[in-house]
Motif scaffolding. Structure first.
Motif, mmCIF file in Angstrom:
data_model
loop_
_atom_site.group_PDB
_atom_site.id
_atom_site.type_symbol
_atom_site.label_atom_id
_atom_site.label_comp_id
_atom_site.label_asym_id
_atom_site.label_seq_id
_atom_site.Cartn_x
_atom_site.Cartn_y
_atom_site.Cartn_z
ATOM 1 N N ALA A 40 0.833 -1.207 0.000
ATOM 2 C CA ALA A 40 0.000 0.000 0.000
ATOM 3 C C ALA A 40 0.865 1.254 0.000
ATOM 4 O O ALA A 40 0.545 2.242 -0.667
ATOM 5 N N LEU A 41 1.971 1.212 0.728
ATOM 6 C CA LEU A 41 2.869 2.367 0.764
ATOM 7 C C LEU A 41 3.581 2.570 -0.567
ATOM 8 O O LEU A 41 3.949 3.694 -0.900
ATOM 9 N N ASN A 42 3.787 1.516 -1.332
ATOM 10 C CA ASN A 42 4.384 1.670 -2.659
ATOM 11 C C ASN A 42 3.457 2.425 -3.603
ATOM 12 O O ASN A 42 3.914 3.075 -4.525
ATOM 13 N N ARG A 43 2.148 2.332 -3.370
ATOM 14 C CA ARG A 43 1.190 3.047 -4.220
ATOM 15 C C ARG A 43 0.877 4.441 -3.699
ATOM 16 O O ARG A 43 0.642 5.342 -4.476
ATOM 17 N N ARG A 44 0.863 4.629 -2.376
ATOM 18 C CA ARG A 44 0.411 5.897 -1.808
ATOM 19 C C ARG A 44 1.515 6.725 -1.159
ATOM 20 O O ARG A 44 1.380 7.930 -1.044
ATOM 21 N N GLU A 45 2.523 6.094 -0.626
ATOM 22 C CA GLU A 45 3.677 6.699 0.051
ATOM 23 C C GLU A 45 3.369 7.237 1.440
ATOM 24 O O GLU A 45 4.258 7.328 2.268
ATOM 25 N N LEU A 46 2.140 7.595 1.730
ATOM 26 C CA LEU A 46 1.785 8.169 3.029
ATOM 27 C C LEU A 46 0.420 7.642 3.434
ATOM 28 O O LEU A 46 -0.561 7.850 2.726
ATOM 29 N N ASP A 71 11.800 -0.686 5.894
ATOM 30 C CA ASP A 71 12.378 0.648 5.742
ATOM 31 C C ASP A 71 11.300 1.726 5.746
ATOM 32 O O ASP A 71 11.451 2.782 5.155
ATOM 33 N N ILE A 72 10.207 1.465 6.440
ATOM 34 C CA ILE A 72 9.094 2.397 6.564
ATOM 35 C C ILE A 72 9.394 3.354 7.711
ATOM 36 O O ILE A 72 9.825 2.944 8.783
ATOM 37 N N PHE A 85 5.311 6.677 6.329
ATOM 38 C CA PHE A 85 5.796 7.168 5.045
ATOM 39 C C PHE A 85 6.881 6.233 4.529
ATOM 40 O O PHE A 85 7.717 5.751 5.280
ATOM 41 N N LYS A 86 6.845 6.011 3.217
ATOM 42 C CA LYS A 86 7.901 5.259 2.545
ATOM 43 C C LYS A 86 7.953 5.710 1.096
ATOM 44 O O LYS A 86 6.922 5.826 0.434
ATOM 45 N N GLU A 87 9.156 5.967 0.619
ATOM 46 C CA GLU A 87 9.303 6.346 -0.778
ATOM 47 C C GLU A 87 8.956 5.146 -1.653
ATOM 48 O O GLU A 87 9.417 4.028 -1.413
ATOM 49 N N SER A 88 8.159 5.388 -2.685
ATOM 50 C CA SER A 88 7.711 4.318 -3.567
ATOM 51 C C SER A 88 8.868 3.747 -4.379
ATOM 52 O O SER A 88 9.782 4.465 -4.779
ATOM 53 N N GLN A 90 8.344 2.470 -7.275
ATOM 54 C CA GLN A 90 7.968 2.721 -8.657
ATOM 55 C C GLN A 90 7.932 4.235 -8.915
ATOM 56 O O GLN A 90 7.214 4.965 -8.231
ATOM 57 N N PRO A 91 8.692 4.709 -9.888
ATOM 58 C CA PRO A 91 8.787 6.155 -10.140
ATOM 59 C C PRO A 91 7.450 6.849 -10.428
ATOM 60 O O PRO A 91 7.275 8.009 -10.073
ATOM 61 N N GLU A 92 6.507 6.149 -11.038
ATOM 62 C CA GLU A 92 5.237 6.797 -11.381
ATOM 63 C C GLU A 92 4.373 7.109 -10.160
ATOM 64 O O GLU A 92 3.439 7.898 -10.247
ATOM 65 N N PHE A 93 4.674 6.510 -9.008
ATOM 66 C CA PHE A 93 3.907 6.769 -7.796
ATOM 67 C C PHE A 93 4.627 7.703 -6.826
ATOM 68 O O PHE A 93 4.171 7.908 -5.709
ATOM 69 N N ARG A 94 5.719 8.279 -7.229
ATOM 70 C CA ARG A 94 6.494 9.164 -6.344
ATOM 71 C C ARG A 94 5.994 10.601 -6.424
ATOM 72 O O ARG A 94 6.615 11.462 -7.022
ATOM 73 N N ASN A 95 4.878 10.867 -5.800
ATOM 74 C CA ASN A 95 4.346 12.223 -5.757
ATOM 75 C C ASN A 95 4.772 12.920 -4.473
ATOM 76 O O ASN A 95 5.351 14.002 -4.503
ATOM 77 N N VAL A 96 4.487 12.294 -3.367
ATOM 78 C CA VAL A 96 4.785 12.882 -2.068
ATOM 79 C C VAL A 96 6.290 12.943 -1.832
ATOM 80 O O VAL A 96 6.808 13.957 -1.367
ATOM 81 N N SER A 97 6.996 11.889 -2.183
ATOM 82 C CA SER A 97 8.441 11.847 -1.891
ATOM 83 C C SER A 97 9.217 12.891 -2.681
ATOM 84 O O SER A 97 10.225 13.414 -2.185
#
Length: 103
Positions: A40-46, A71-72, A85-88, A90-97
């Motif tokens: 879930a964190l890989n898709r949302r990050e937060l 590593d969360i 929080f965890k940085e995704s 997948q690059p396409e889901f990295r909005n927050v990070s």
């Protein structure tokens, strides 16, 4: 990612209006639960995680389990709710990070 104070403050502000999408219940903490949380964190990050009243674990035990087995980052603990929080991966889901890195 090691978070600084300003970055944590930004993440807390972003998560303020979120609803908890994960819960810890009487089944407790399992590797399968942690794998789902990581996905879930890989898709949302937060996200927010709620610890139910019938859970056999405390907030500190949940935080320690998450931090030691993954590593969360635990951004904040409010009562029985954790902001994670965890940085995704997948690059396409990295909005927050991407915004956090600019801070």
């Amino acid at each position: 990612m090691k978070l600084r104070g300003k970055q944590k403050r930004y993440l807390r502000a972003q998560a303020n209006h979120f609803q908890a999408i994960f819960s810890v219940g009487k089944n407790g903490l399992t590797p399968e639960w942690l794998a789902q949380l990581d996905g879930a964190l890989n898709r949302r990050e937060l996200i927010k995680v709620n610890i139910l009243q019938n859970a056999d674990v405390t907030t500190d035990e949940v935080r320690d389990y998450i931090e030691s087995h993954s590593d969360i980052d635990v951004v904040q603990v409010i009562g029985r709710v954790l902001v994670l929080f965890k940085e995704s991966d997948q690059p396409e889901f990295r909005n927050v990070s991407l915004k956090v890195k600019k801070i």
